[in-house]
Design a protein around this motif. Sequence first.
Motif, PDB file in Angstrom:
ATOM      1  N   CYS A 187       3.388  -1.031  -0.181  1.00 22.98           N
ATOM      2  CA  CYS A 187       2.436  -1.466  -1.199  1.00 22.98           C
ATOM      3  C   CYS A 187       2.834  -2.843  -1.716  1.00 22.98           C
ATOM      4  O   CYS A 187       4.018  -3.109  -1.909  1.00 22.98           O
ATOM      5  CB  CYS A 187       2.420  -0.466  -2.357  1.00 22.98           C
ATOM      6  SG  CYS A 187       1.253  -0.937  -3.644  1.00 22.98           S
ATOM      7  N   CYS A 191       2.188  -2.652  -9.580  1.00 23.63           N
ATOM      8  CA  CYS A 191       1.750  -2.220 -10.906  1.00 23.63           C
ATOM      9  C   CYS A 191       3.030  -2.131 -11.744  1.00 23.63           C
ATOM     10  O   CYS A 191       4.060  -1.690 -11.237  1.00 23.63           O
ATOM     11  CB  CYS A 191       1.058  -0.862 -10.823  1.00 23.63           C
ATOM     12  SG  CYS A 191      -0.359  -0.920  -9.708  1.00 23.63           S
ATOM     13  N   CYS A 194       5.381   0.968 -11.763  1.00 27.04           N
ATOM     14  CA  CYS A 194       5.519   1.763 -10.534  1.00 27.04           C
ATOM     15  C   CYS A 194       6.678   1.317  -9.643  1.00 27.04           C
ATOM     16  O   CYS A 194       6.869   0.134  -9.368  1.00 27.04           O
ATOM     17  CB  CYS A 194       4.208   1.691  -9.748  1.00 27.04           C
ATOM     18  SG  CYS A 194       4.218   2.727  -8.275  1.00 27.04           S
TER      19      CYS A 194
END
Length: 470
Positions: A187, A191, A194
Amino acid sequence: MNQFNTEAEKQQYYIEQMGVWYQERKKELGRDLSCCIVTMGCQMNEKDSEKLLGVLESIGFVETESEEADITLFNTCTVRENANTKLYGHLGYVKKMKEKNPNMIVGLCGCMMQEDIVVEKIKKSYRFVDLIFGTHNIFKLAELLYHYTKSNSPIIDIWEGTTEIVEDLPSDRKFSFKSGVNIMYGCNNFCSYCIVPYVRGRERSRKPEDILKEIKQLAAEGVKEVMLLGQNVNSYGKNLEKPVSFGELLQMVEQVDGIERIRFMTPHPKDLSDELIEVMANSSKICHHMHLPMQSGSTKLLSAMNRHYTKEDFLNLAYKIKERIPGVSFTTDIIVGFPGETEEDFEETLDVVRKVKFDSAYTYVYSKRTGTPAAMMDCQVDKDTIKDRFDRLLKTIKEGSRDNRKHGVGKTEPVLVEAVNDHEEGMMTGRLSSNILVHFKGEKELVGKIVQVKITEEKGFYYIGEQING
Ligand code: SAH
Ligand code: SF4
Ligand code: F3S
């Protein structure tokens, strides 16, 4: 790679070597050796565990549910603190098992192992652990085991990251009729709360031809439903040599004969294109279910979370999807108690929940993850406030889903039968295209088949129905 053309060939070599070791041990013991994989976390880990099991079974091991096995692997998660706590609980138990059976092999892998402090702690306080590896090299299980059996000393192999995608490894699927299929790994979104980008690395997309080859094989084996997996599926394909959009990939998957249902997880609201909505609207195979993680309804918090959309963007997107795909079901993820969350911010979240009427939602209490930007933010919300908000959120979600459920009663829809219902004799459990469960009277031979079910009653998060013949 010396004498091997591909990584899969190399691993196949180690599987065979371990097979020789296995047969010798089997002879000594006069019985087969058992293996147990304990999976924590999300579908990515579940998929990885199927690959780990595939390798162990290719060696000869026989799967058991009991953690008291000849080899026990824990595929760990670290997305929230309680995932970590859970592992240490299991390890306390396994330590006793290993005292009884010193030949037992205990291995740890997955996301938690990508954190240095965790590995240090294991090395210091859990010395009985034999094997530690991470998320980037799970394909190496047979090779690591081989070195372990040769040296009989602990093996620790953690990679910082990787650009490699290893194809064509064995895998043992949990279900015969449905399967997850990785379309990308890693990813790039970061965020602020996270930890996933730190433990799963940067985005890497599999080539469409490799994905299609796997799905065709699954269809040939009788799989009817595939779930395309990635942390942010709609950024699929951007970095391929020949870029392919997620919408295009879906259309290719649709062409595979035998596959009757297609799902995907997880799209990110910021990247959800009109193209994807059109592809879904025009498809007879892509399920009309959108898992769209919202995290918060407050634009201020969404910005602090680094989500790149506002409350209005999210609402407009949900309305647009509902308009184009009538009857679509929505589910979401929501975090309560992100640093700085005020009552007003929380009210904004409730407002979106009331407006969108999610069919269900995964709700999480914010968990501070070391190394993420949010961990450094002031104004952590106190526990009592979080509990109060969490309860109010659940109640609001329930009201919305009940409202939705009412519209389903009386309709007849295709259901993929998944299991015999444990709670009630003679009842089966299946899934609607919307991902909602329905319980109905039926024979166990129906598992894996798609049947027509008339919905007769709503029960909040699920339905009761009856099978319509023909
Ligand atoms: N890539 C997916 C899933 C990520 S993990 C996505 O973007 O939605 C699944 C969910 O865990 C997230 O959607 C988020 O709601 C939750 N989560 C992640 N980190 C968290 C944290 N530190 N505390 C609480 N919940 C968290
Ligand atoms: Fe985590 Fe955000 Fe990536 Fe999802 S998109 S895995 S929440 S960083
Ligand atoms: Fe957990 Fe790793 Fe998934 S941290 S949620 S298992 S990607």
